[in-house]
Enzyme design. Structure first.
Site, short mmCIF file in Angstrom:
data_model
loop_
_atom_site.label_atom_id
_atom_site.label_comp_id
_atom_site.label_asym_id
_atom_site.label_seq_id
_atom_site.Cartn_x
_atom_site.Cartn_y
_atom_site.Cartn_z
CG ASP A 47 -2.22 0.80 0.99
OD1 ASP A 47 -2.14 1.98 0.59
OD2 ASP A 47 -3.30 0.23 1.19
CD GLU A 139 -21.31 2.89 -6.95
OE1 GLU A 139 -20.74 3.16 -5.88
OE2 GLU A 139 -21.34 3.64 -7.93
NE ARG A 180 -22.38 6.34 -7.54
CZ ARG A 180 -22.91 6.34 -6.33
NH1 ARG A 180 -23.23 7.45 -5.76
NH2 ARG A 180 -23.09 5.20 -5.68
CE1 TYR A 183 -15.07 2.00 -7.13
CE2 TYR A 183 -17.46 1.79 -7.05
CZ TYR A 183 -16.21 1.44 -6.57
OH TYR A 183 -16.10 0.54 -5.54
CE LYS A 249 -23.74 19.75 5.48
NZ LYS A 249 -22.38 20.15 5.27
NE ARG A 339 -25.23 0.12 -4.25
CZ ARG A 339 -24.29 0.97 -3.90
NH1 ARG A 339 -23.81 0.93 -2.66
NH2 ARG A 339 -23.79 1.81 -4.76
N1 LIG Z 1 -15.95 -0.92 1.79
C1 LIG Z 1 -16.93 -1.30 1.00
O1 LIG Z 1 -18.08 -1.43 1.42
C2 LIG Z 1 -16.70 -1.59 -0.45
C3 LIG Z 1 -17.84 -1.69 -1.26
C4 LIG Z 1 -17.67 -1.99 -2.62
C5 LIG Z 1 -16.40 -2.23 -3.12
N2 LIG Z 1 -15.32 -2.13 -2.31
C6 LIG Z 1 -14.02 -2.39 -2.93
O2 LIG Z 1 -13.15 -3.00 -1.99
C7 LIG Z 1 -11.81 -2.51 -2.15
C8 LIG Z 1 -11.28 -1.97 -0.83
O3 LIG Z 1 -12.16 -1.00 -0.33
P1 LIG Z 1 -11.92 -0.23 1.06
O4 LIG Z 1 -13.28 0.14 1.55
O5 LIG Z 1 -11.02 -0.99 1.93
O6 LIG Z 1 -11.21 1.10 0.53
P2 LIG Z 1 -9.94 1.89 1.10
O7 LIG Z 1 -9.86 3.15 0.33
O8 LIG Z 1 -10.01 1.97 2.57
O9 LIG Z 1 -8.73 0.93 0.70
C9 LIG Z 1 -8.09 0.95 -0.55
C10 LIG Z 1 -6.59 0.95 -0.30
O10 LIG Z 1 -5.93 0.85 -1.55
C11 LIG Z 1 -4.78 1.68 -1.52
N3 LIG Z 1 -4.41 2.05 -2.87
C12 LIG Z 1 -5.17 2.74 -3.76
N4 LIG Z 1 -4.48 2.93 -4.90
C13 LIG Z 1 -3.26 2.37 -4.72
C14 LIG Z 1 -2.11 2.26 -5.53
N5 LIG Z 1 -2.07 2.80 -6.75
N6 LIG Z 1 -1.04 1.61 -5.05
C15 LIG Z 1 -1.07 1.08 -3.79
N7 LIG Z 1 -2.13 1.16 -2.97
C16 LIG Z 1 -3.22 1.80 -3.43
C17 LIG Z 1 -5.22 2.90 -0.68
O11 LIG Z 1 -4.10 3.59 -0.17
C18 LIG Z 1 -6.10 2.24 0.37
O12 LIG Z 1 -5.35 1.95 1.54
C19 LIG Z 1 -11.88 -1.47 -3.27
O13 LIG Z 1 -11.51 -2.09 -4.47
C20 LIG Z 1 -13.35 -1.08 -3.33
O14 LIG Z 1 -13.74 -0.67 -4.63
C21 LIG Z 1 -15.45 -1.80 -0.99
O1 LIG Z 2 -23.26 12.69 4.24
C1 LIG Z 2 -23.79 11.89 3.44
C2 LIG Z 2 -23.06 10.94 2.69
C3 LIG Z 2 -23.71 10.06 1.83
N1 LIG Z 2 -25.05 10.12 1.71
C4 LIG Z 2 -25.78 9.16 0.83
O2 LIG Z 2 -25.62 7.87 1.40
C5 LIG Z 2 -25.63 6.84 0.40
C6 LIG Z 2 -24.42 5.94 0.58
O3 LIG Z 2 -23.26 6.67 0.33
P1 LIG Z 2 -21.77 6.06 0.44
O4 LIG Z 2 -21.62 5.17 1.58
O5 LIG Z 2 -20.85 7.21 0.44
O6 LIG Z 2 -21.56 5.26 -0.90
P2 LIG Z 2 -22.45 4.42 -1.93
O7 LIG Z 2 -23.20 3.37 -1.21
O8 LIG Z 2 -23.29 5.34 -2.73
O9 LIG Z 2 -21.33 3.82 -2.86
C7 LIG Z 2 -20.36 2.92 -2.34
O10 LIG Z 2 -20.93 1.63 -2.38
C8 LIG Z 2 -19.93 0.69 -2.53
C9 LIG Z 2 -18.69 1.41 -3.03
O11 LIG Z 2 -18.32 0.77 -4.23
C10 LIG Z 2 -17.46 1.36 -2.16
O12 LIG Z 2 -17.74 1.66 -0.85
C11 LIG Z 2 -19.09 2.86 -3.14
O13 LIG Z 2 -19.23 3.23 -4.46
C12 LIG Z 2 -25.71 7.57 -0.94
O14 LIG Z 2 -27.05 7.61 -1.32
C13 LIG Z 2 -25.26 9.00 -0.60
O15 LIG Z 2 -25.85 9.94 -1.46
C14 LIG Z 2 -25.80 11.07 2.45
O16 LIG Z 2 -27.04 11.13 2.35
N2 LIG Z 2 -25.12 11.91 3.28
#
Ligand SMILES: NC(=O)c1ccc[n+]([C@@H]2O[C@H](COP(=O)([O-])OP(=O)(O)OC[C@H]3O[C@@H](n4cnc5c(N)ncnc54)[C@H](O)[C@@H]3O)[C@@H](O)[C@H]2O)c1
Ligand SMILES: O=c1ccn([C@@H]2O[C@H](COP(=O)(O)OP(=O)(O)O[C@H]3OC[C@](O)(CO)[C@H]3O)[C@@H](O)[C@H]2O)c(=O)[nH]1
Length: 387
Positions: A47, A139, A180, A183, A249, A339
């Site tokens: 990382d 997503e 949006r 991603y 918010k 979802r």
């Molecule tokens: N948390 C969730 O609910 C959730 C939901 C959907 C998808 N995901 C996926 O799961 C994965 C991890 O998510 P997370 O919530 O832990 O996010 P996070 O941002 O906490 O972790 C991602 C990590 O990747 C590292 N990183 C990013 N780009 C990098 C690079 N170029 N080189 C080295 N390190 C790099 C960042 O520094 C970070 O520590 C992601 O791919 C995300 O899209 C997470």
């Molecule tokens: O202050 C706030 C922040 C966000 N919202 C609304 O909440 C919904 C969820 O938002 P968030 O947790 O930021 O993200 P999403 O669920 O939209 O998307 C994530 O889902 C998975 C992942 O891929 C990785 O974590 C990411 O894309 C949303 O409706 C916001 O508008 C709010 O009301 N107030």
């Protein structure tokens, strides 16, 4: 740690080396913790940051000392990447820009991070016959079919129009101006590429689609351990509001629906994938909790109540305020309406089920947020603003 650990088919589990990219993030930190405390596996943790796994790297007296090695590198440009993948039996790629506030304001970085930067990882795994677990997202489903039906259509209540199934549901994104979806689109294309590497070149892969995993160490609190103007995901946004005693918010009225799963439940699912390759390879898995569905407004209201319980402070009056998505996220924001993960495949292959209710997971998470941040936030609020 028991040396006689067995997989779901009763075979002994051999210790392996895992190259974990993005190990310093929210999910990575919990996965590293689980692997160190409950398994004999070794982790090469890659990382740019390591703040969230510092407690695992130090001190040298940790019983797992030597089984986790941190490599500070950016996968965009580091020649060590292929060597580290070759040293491991399995690569797990978590690295990504994955915060909605970035998707429409930094669309190029978002597309590069989620597609271009992941390409060499897939290529090195495929060329070196290494297994890959790649983190995608819920997503990729985008909007539900039901969201296109008339508001009063009874079909909106029919699960066939909203439950998201890995092998059946279409991926429905908005128009190109709605950045949006950059991603989701980048994640979808890398899923397709991994699938094609499996089909044409025999890559052993598993794709994970997390459905809003939440818990301690998620993102940052603006102005405390992240930028003051930064906008993290909803758990950290609402935690920040609660810590500062300001209204939560609700974007566009908080009508969007989400299912939230506790990080510790979800990590159990990932460990099953790691240790049961024969059952996990070639599959895409939804990982979420269909029983924890709320609107974002309901999530906010519940967090207000839970935070009052854990902090001992009375709940805020006027606890929420509505804001438009344009004001909050800027031009080009759009949203997933609902979802609900279908759980058939993960149930059949790995027998996994989430356990923790939304109230319980919020109680443990907000207890952590309060303990970790309340004093620091108080100090920042008390500081006079420089004129
Ligand atoms: N948390 C969730 O609910 C959730 C939901 C959907 C998808 N995901 C996926 O799961 C994965 C991890 O998510 P997370 O919530 O832990 O996010 P996070 O941002 O906490 O972790 C991602 C990590 O990747 C590292 N990183 C990013 N780009 C990098 C690079 N170029 N080189 C080295 N390190 C790099 C960042 O520094 C970070 O520590 C992601 O791919 C995300 O899209 C997470
Ligand atoms: O202050 C706030 C922040 C966000 N919202 C609304 O909440 C919904 C969820 O938002 P968030 O947790 O930021 O993200 P999403 O669920 O939209 O998307 C994530 O889902 C998975 C992942 O891929 C990785 O974590 C990411 O894309 C949303 O409706 C916001 O508008 C709010 O009301 N107030």
């Amino acid at each position: 740690m028991a040396s006689s650990r067995v997989d779901l088919d009763g075979n002994p589990i051999k210790p392996i080396t895992i190259c974990m990219i993005g190990a310093g993030g929210f999910i990575g930190s919990h996965l590293c913790e689980k692997l160190m405390t409950e398994t004999p596996h070794t982790v090469l943790a890659l990382d740019v940051y390591n703040d969230k796994i510092k407690h695992l790297l130090e001190p040298e007296t940790n019983p797992w000392h030597g089984r986790i090695n941190f490599h500070r590198l950016n996968i965009k440009h580091d020649s060590r990447l292929e060597g580290l993948i070759k040293m491991a039996d399995l690569t797990i790629n978590l690295a990504a820009i994955c915060t909605p506030a970035d998707y429409n304001t930094r669309p190029l970085d978002t597309i590069y991070s989620n597609f271009i930067d992941a390409l060499p990882v897939v290529k090195y795994c495929s060329e070196n016959n290494k297994r890959l677990i790649h983190f995608s997202t819920c997503e990729v489903y985008g909007k539900t079919i039901g969201s296109f039906l008339p508001k009063d259509s009874p079909l909106r209540k029919d699960p066939a129009y909203y439950v998201l199934k890995e092998d059946e549901s279409p991926c429905i994104f908005g128009s190109i101006e709605k950045q949006r979806w950059s991603y989701a689109c980048a994640k979808q294309l890398i899923e397709r590429l991994i699938y094609a590497e499996g089909a044409e070149n025999g890559l052993e892969f598993t794709i994970v689609r997390p459905f809003n995993w939440i818990g301690p160490r998620m993102d940052f609190i603006p102005g405390i351990d992240g930028p003051s103007e930064g906008v993290p995901r909803v758990l950290a946004c609402f935690s920040n509001n609660l810590l500062r005693k300001e209204p939560l918010k609700l974007v566009d009225g908080g009508q969007s629906q989400r299912t939230f799963v506790y990080i510790k439940d979800a990590i159990e699912a990932v460990l099953l994938m790691i240790e049961n390759p024969a059952r996990a390879n070639g599959h895409i898995f939804n990982v979420g909790n269909p029983n924890n569905e709320v609107t974002v407004r309901q999530l906010g209201e519940m967090m207000v109540k839970v935070y009052s319980k854990v902090s001992g402070d009375p709940p805020l009056e006027n606890a929420t305020v509505d804001v438009s998505s344009k004001e909050f996220y800027g031009e080009g924001y759009d949203d997933s309406d609902k979802r609900i993960p279908d759980m058939t495949i993960i149930n059949r292959q790995l027998g996994w089920n989430p356990k923790t209710s939304l109230w319980d997971l919020l109680e443990s998470t907000l207890t952590y947020q309060h303990r970790t941040y309340a004093e620091a936030v108080k100090k920042v609020i008390a500081k006079p603003v420089a004129s």
